[in-house]
Design a protein around this motif. Structure first.
Motif, PDB file in Angstrom:
ATOM      1  N   ILE A 117       0.835  -1.203   0.000  1.00  0.00           N
ATOM      2  CA  ILE A 117       0.000   0.000   0.000  1.00  0.00           C
ATOM      3  C   ILE A 117       0.870   1.252   0.000  1.00  0.00           C
ATOM      4  O   ILE A 117       0.580   2.242  -0.675  1.00  0.00           O
ATOM      5  N   LYS A 118       1.946   1.200   0.768  1.00  0.00           N
ATOM      6  CA  LYS A 118       2.818   2.364   0.908  1.00  0.00           C
ATOM      7  C   LYS A 118       3.620   2.636  -0.359  1.00  0.00           C
ATOM      8  O   LYS A 118       3.846   3.802  -0.716  1.00  0.00           O
ATOM      9  N   HIS A 119       4.035   1.611  -1.077  1.00  0.00           N
ATOM     10  CA  HIS A 119       4.996   1.785  -2.150  1.00  0.00           C
ATOM     11  C   HIS A 119       4.409   1.740  -3.560  1.00  0.00           C
ATOM     12  O   HIS A 119       5.083   2.173  -4.508  1.00  0.00           O
TER      13      HIS A 119
ATOM     14  N   SER B  43       4.930   4.718  -5.875  1.00  0.00           N
ATOM     15  CA  SER B  43       4.668   6.021  -5.270  1.00  0.00           C
ATOM     16  C   SER B  43       5.759   6.391  -4.277  1.00  0.00           C
ATOM     17  O   SER B  43       5.923   7.560  -3.925  1.00  0.00           O
ATOM     18  N   TYR B  44       6.513   5.383  -3.837  1.00  0.00           N
ATOM     19  CA  TYR B  44       7.553   5.623  -2.836  1.00  0.00           C
ATOM     20  C   TYR B  44       8.658   4.596  -3.056  1.00  0.00           C
ATOM     21  O   TYR B  44       8.395   3.391  -3.108  1.00  0.00           O
ATOM     22  N   TYR B  45       9.885   5.090  -3.218  1.00  0.00           N
ATOM     23  CA  TYR B  45      11.020   4.195  -3.440  1.00  0.00           C
ATOM     24  C   TYR B  45      11.531   3.680  -2.094  1.00  0.00           C
ATOM     25  O   TYR B  45      11.657   4.461  -1.142  1.00  0.00           O
ATOM     26  N   PRO B  46      11.822   2.372  -1.975  1.00  0.00           N
ATOM     27  CA  PRO B  46      12.308   1.829  -0.693  1.00  0.00           C
ATOM     28  C   PRO B  46      13.537   2.582  -0.204  1.00  0.00           C
ATOM     29  O   PRO B  46      14.532   2.704  -0.927  1.00  0.00           O
ATOM     30  N   SER B  47      13.473   3.078   0.996  1.00  0.00           N
ATOM     31  CA  SER B  47      14.537   3.932   1.524  1.00  0.00           C
ATOM     32  C   SER B  47      15.856   3.192   1.662  1.00  0.00           C
ATOM     33  O   SER B  47      16.929   3.778   1.470  1.00  0.00           O
ATOM     34  N   ILE B  48      15.813   1.902   1.963  1.00  0.00           N
ATOM     35  CA  ILE B  48      17.048   1.154   2.162  1.00  0.00           C
ATOM     36  C   ILE B  48      17.857   1.051   0.871  1.00  0.00           C
ATOM     37  O   ILE B  48      19.083   0.926   0.900  1.00  0.00           O
TER      38      ILE B  48
END
Length: 265
Positions: free
Chosen positions: A70-72, A95-100
Motif C-alpha cells: 500500500i505504501k509503495h 509512489s515511494y522508493y524503498p529507503s534502504i
C-alpha cells in the motif's frame, strides 16, 4: 619465558586484535545482507504477481507485506486487495522508493582498523628500542659489559622489528579486507536495485509533463504571456503582487494546464 614474551608478545597481541577486527567486519557484512533479505522477498513477491491485475491481501504472507505494498505502489487501494497501476510494459509504478535502496553503503564499523594496527606496530617498535636501551649502562669499558649491552640492544631491536612487521602487515590486510567488504555490500545493494528496476519504477516529473497535450503547452505559453502583461501594469513589484498575478493567470480552475495535471493524477 620472559624473553619469549618480550619478543613475540606484541606480535601475538597485534594478530589477535587483527583477527577480532576482521571478524567484526565479517559480521557487519552479513548483517547488511540480512537487512536486504526482507526487501528482496517483497520484490520476488511482486515479480510473481506481475501478470495479475489485482493483488489480494490473502495472498500476502502477513499484514506487514500488504501494508508495504500500500505504501509503495501506485494504484487503487481497497481493504482486501490492491489494483496496482502499471505502464504499457507491465511495469509497476511506485509512489515511494524503498529507503534502504536509496541510502549509501554505510561505513564499516571497524574503519579505523588499519590506523589502529599501524599505531600498535609503531608502539611496539619504540617499546622494543626502549627495552633494549634499558639495561645499557654508561660504563662500557669492560668487554663483557659491552657484549651484554649489545645483546640486550639486539633483543630489543628484534622485538621492535617483529611488532612493526606484524602491525604493518595486519594493517595492509585490513585495508584490503575493508575495501573488499565495502565492494560486496555495494554490489549486493546494486543487484537488488536492479531487480526492482526490472519490474517497477517511479514516474519522473519529466515523463508526466511529456504526456500533457500540446494544447496545454500553448495555453501555458499564453498564461506566461498574461503573467508578463500583468506584471507590467504593476507599479509595486513586490513578491506578494507577483505571486497573486501568477495565481490568477495559471493556478485558476479554468486553466487548461491545471486541468491536464488533474487528469494525469
Amino acid at each position: 619465558m620472559i624473553n619469549f614474551l618480550l619478543n613475540w608478545g606484541g606480535v601475538i597481541l597485534i594478530i589477535i586484535i587483527a583477527i577480532s577486527l576482521a571478524r567484526i567486519e565479517y559480521l557487519g557484512i552479513s548483517q547488511y545482507q540480512k537487512d536486504f533479505a526482507l526487501i528482496e522477498k517483497r520484490i520476488e513477491f511482486l515479480q510473481a504477481k506481475q501478470n495479475q491485475k489485482i493483488i489480494d491481501k490473502k495472498d500476502c504472507d502477513n499484514n506487514e507485506l500488504f501494508l508495504w505494498l500500500i505504501k509503495h505502489l501506485e494504484g487503487e487501494i481497497y481493504p482486501d486487495n490492491i489494483k496496482p497501476k502499471k505502464d504499457n510494459n507491465n511495469l509497476y509504478l511506485l509512489s515511494y522508493y524503498p529507503s534502504i535502496l536509496s541510502q549509501p553503503v554505510p561505513q564499516s564499523l571497524v574503519y579505523y582498523a588499519p590506523t589502529l594496527l599501524t599505531a600498535l606496530g609503531i608502539l611496539g617498535t619504540f617499546l622494543g628500542i626502549f627495552l633494549g636501551l634499558q639495561k645499557i649502562g654508561t660504563n662500557i669499558g669492560d668487554t663483557q659489559t659491552l657484549l651484554d649491552s649489545s645483546n640486550q640492544l639486539l633483543a630489543g631491536m628484534k622485538t621492535a622489528f617483529s611488532t612493526s612487521l606484524a602491525g604493518l602487515g595486519s594493517a595492509s590486510f585490513m585495508m584490503w579486507y575493508l575495501a573488499k567488504g565495502g565492494k560486496l555490500k555495494q554490489n549486493h545493494r546494486n543487484n537488488i536495485r536492479k531487480k526492482l528496476s526490472d519490474i517497477a519504477y517511479i514516474e519522473s516529473s519529466q515523463k508526466l509533463l511529456s504526456r500533457l497535450d500540446t494544447s496545454s503547452m500553448k495555453e501555458a505559453s499564453n498564461s506566461l504571456e498574461n503573467v508578463s502583461k500583468s506584471l507590467g501594469i504593476l507599479t509595486d513589484l513586490t513578491p506578494q503582487n507577483i505571486a497573486l498575478a501568477i495565481k490568477e493567470v495559471i493556478a485558476s480552475d479554468d486553466s487548461i494546464l491545471v486541468q491536464q495535471l488533474k487528469i494525469q493524477n
